[in-house]
Scaffold this motif. Structure first.
Motif, PDB file in Angstrom:
ATOM      1  N   ALA A  19      -3.754  -1.155  -5.877  1.00  0.00           N
ATOM      2  CA  ALA A  19      -3.869  -2.084  -4.747  1.00  0.00           C
ATOM      3  C   ALA A  19      -2.574  -2.139  -3.944  1.00  0.00           C
ATOM      4  O   ALA A  19      -2.594  -2.193  -2.715  1.00  0.00           O
ATOM      5  N   VAL A  20      -1.434  -2.097  -4.628  1.00  0.00           N
ATOM      6  CA  VAL A  20      -0.138  -2.103  -3.934  1.00  0.00           C
ATOM      7  C   VAL A  20       0.038  -0.809  -3.145  1.00  0.00           C
ATOM      8  O   VAL A  20       0.492  -0.822  -1.992  1.00  0.00           O
ATOM      9  N   VAL A  21      -0.325   0.323  -3.752  1.00  0.00           N
ATOM     10  CA  VAL A  21      -0.221   1.605  -3.049  1.00  0.00           C
ATOM     11  C   VAL A  21      -1.141   1.619  -1.838  1.00  0.00           C
ATOM     12  O   VAL A  21      -0.761   2.079  -0.753  1.00  0.00           O
ATOM     13  N   ALA A  22      -2.351   1.101  -1.994  1.00  0.00           N
ATOM     14  CA  ALA A  22      -3.290   1.050  -0.874  1.00  0.00           C
ATOM     15  C   ALA A  22      -2.747   0.182   0.257  1.00  0.00           C
ATOM     16  O   ALA A  22      -2.816   0.561   1.429  1.00  0.00           O
ATOM     17  N   GLY A  23      -2.189  -0.955  -0.088  1.00  0.00           N
ATOM     18  CA  GLY A  23      -1.631  -1.836   0.935  1.00  0.00           C
ATOM     19  C   GLY A  23      -0.462  -1.215   1.657  1.00  0.00           C
ATOM     20  O   GLY A  23      -0.360  -1.277   2.883  1.00  0.00           O
ATOM     21  N   ALA A  24       0.443  -0.597   0.898  1.00  0.00           N
ATOM     22  CA  ALA A  24       1.609   0.049   1.521  1.00  0.00           C
ATOM     23  C   ALA A  24       1.183   1.202   2.415  1.00  0.00           C
ATOM     24  O   ALA A  24       1.718   1.381   3.513  1.00  0.00           O
ATOM     25  N   ALA A  25       0.206   1.987   1.965  1.00  0.00           N
ATOM     26  CA  ALA A  25      -0.264   3.115   2.773  1.00  0.00           C
ATOM     27  C   ALA A  25      -0.953   2.626   4.042  1.00  0.00           C
ATOM     28  O   ALA A  25      -0.762   3.203   5.118  1.00  0.00           O
ATOM     29  N   LEU A  93     -13.847   4.895   8.058  1.00  0.00           N
ATOM     30  CA  LEU A  93     -14.070   5.597   9.326  1.00  0.00           C
ATOM     31  C   LEU A  93     -12.757   5.840  10.063  1.00  0.00           C
ATOM     32  O   LEU A  93     -12.538   6.921  10.625  1.00  0.00           O
ATOM     33  N   SER A  94     -11.884   4.846  10.055  1.00  0.00           N
ATOM     34  CA  SER A  94     -10.603   4.988  10.756  1.00  0.00           C
ATOM     35  C   SER A  94      -9.734   6.050  10.102  1.00  0.00           C
ATOM     36  O   SER A  94      -9.128   6.878  10.791  1.00  0.00           O
ATOM     37  N   ALA A  95      -9.661   6.030   8.775  1.00  0.00           N
ATOM     38  CA  ALA A  95      -8.843   7.027   8.079  1.00  0.00           C
ATOM     39  C   ALA A  95      -9.418   8.428   8.263  1.00  0.00           C
ATOM     40  O   ALA A  95      -8.667   9.395   8.453  1.00  0.00           O
ATOM     41  N   LEU A 128      -0.777   9.835   4.401  1.00  0.00           N
ATOM     42  CA  LEU A 128      -1.141   8.417   4.423  1.00  0.00           C
ATOM     43  C   LEU A 128      -2.629   8.219   4.720  1.00  0.00           C
ATOM     44  O   LEU A 128      -3.279   7.361   4.129  1.00  0.00           O
ATOM     45  N   SER A 129      -3.169   9.028   5.626  1.00  0.00           N
ATOM     46  CA  SER A 129      -4.593   8.926   5.941  1.00  0.00           C
ATOM     47  C   SER A 129      -5.455   9.274   4.733  1.00  0.00           C
ATOM     48  O   SER A 129      -6.463   8.614   4.467  1.00  0.00           O
ATOM     49  N   VAL A 130      -5.055  10.300   3.988  1.00  0.00           N
ATOM     50  CA  VAL A 130      -5.812  10.687   2.791  1.00  0.00           C
ATOM     51  C   VAL A 130      -5.728   9.592   1.729  1.00  0.00           C
ATOM     52  O   VAL A 130      -6.730   9.252   1.086  1.00  0.00           O
ATOM     53  N   VAL A 131      -4.537   9.006   1.550  1.00  0.00           N
ATOM     54  CA  VAL A 131      -4.386   7.930   0.566  1.00  0.00           C
ATOM     55  C   VAL A 131      -5.231   6.718   0.971  1.00  0.00           C
ATOM     56  O   VAL A 131      -5.916   6.120   0.135  1.00  0.00           O
ATOM     57  N   VAL A 132      -5.211   6.362   2.244  1.00  0.00           N
ATOM     58  CA  VAL A 132      -6.006   5.223   2.705  1.00  0.00           C
ATOM     59  C   VAL A 132      -7.502   5.520   2.554  1.00  0.00           C
ATOM     60  O   VAL A 132      -8.267   4.657   2.112  1.00  0.00           O
TER      61      VAL A 132
END
Length: 161
Positions: A19-25, A93-95, A128-132
């Motif tokens: 969750a922290v990684v997702a938020g930071a990304a 969709l955005s990512a 970052l887009s791939v992680v998100v």
């Protein structure tokens, strides 16, 4: 029984780290795409060339504006879904659209400078887009909306003996 407790602790820890990684990304992707899109929308293509965006002068002005609009729309889509907690499919969709925009940008940059490696900002935005995209498909928003409100139950009057 002991192993189950450790597994639950590890999965809770992994979930919180994810969750922290997702938020930071999501925050980093919103900032990079938002700033890049805003600059491409607001600055003259000749000025963009002096800033290092070499493809802007060789491209039509409408193309520069469309690319800026797409990047800004992707950043707004990720931020809006994260801040409101509504439309959980919007970050996906955005990512995905930002991944497409990054792939298109890297192909355009490679056409303009045949031997140059991809720009570091393009690679960072792609990662970052791939992680998100990956974390959004797992259902991990920036902040969990699990706020529990106190229930309005009638309390029983205390009886004293």
């Amino acid at each position: 029984m002991l192993f189950r407790r450790e597994t639950a602790t590890i999965s809770k820890f992994a979930s919180s780290v994810r969750a922290v990684v997702a938020g930071a990304a999501q925050i980093a992707l919103c900032l990079t795409s938002g700033v890049s899109g805003g600059v491409q929308l607001s600055v003259d293509p000749a000025t963009l060339t002096s800033m290092g965006v070499t493809w802007a002068t060789d491209s039509p002005a409408w193309f520069v504006r469309v690319v800026g609009t797409a990047e800004l729309a992707g950043a707004i889509g990720i931020a809006a879904a994260s801040l409101t907690g509504v439309m959980s499919h919007l970050p996906i969709l955005s990512a995905a659209s930002l991944i497409g925009a990054d792939m298109l940008a890297m192909s355009i940059h490679s056409c303009w400078s045949a031997l140059a490696p991809p720009a570091p900002l393009d690679l960072a935005s792609l990662v970052l887009s791939v992680v998100v995209l990956w974390t959004s498909q797992k259902g991990l928003p920036v902040c969990e909306r699990s706020v529990t409100l106190p229930s309005r139950q009638k309390s029983k009057p205390e009886t004293r003996p």
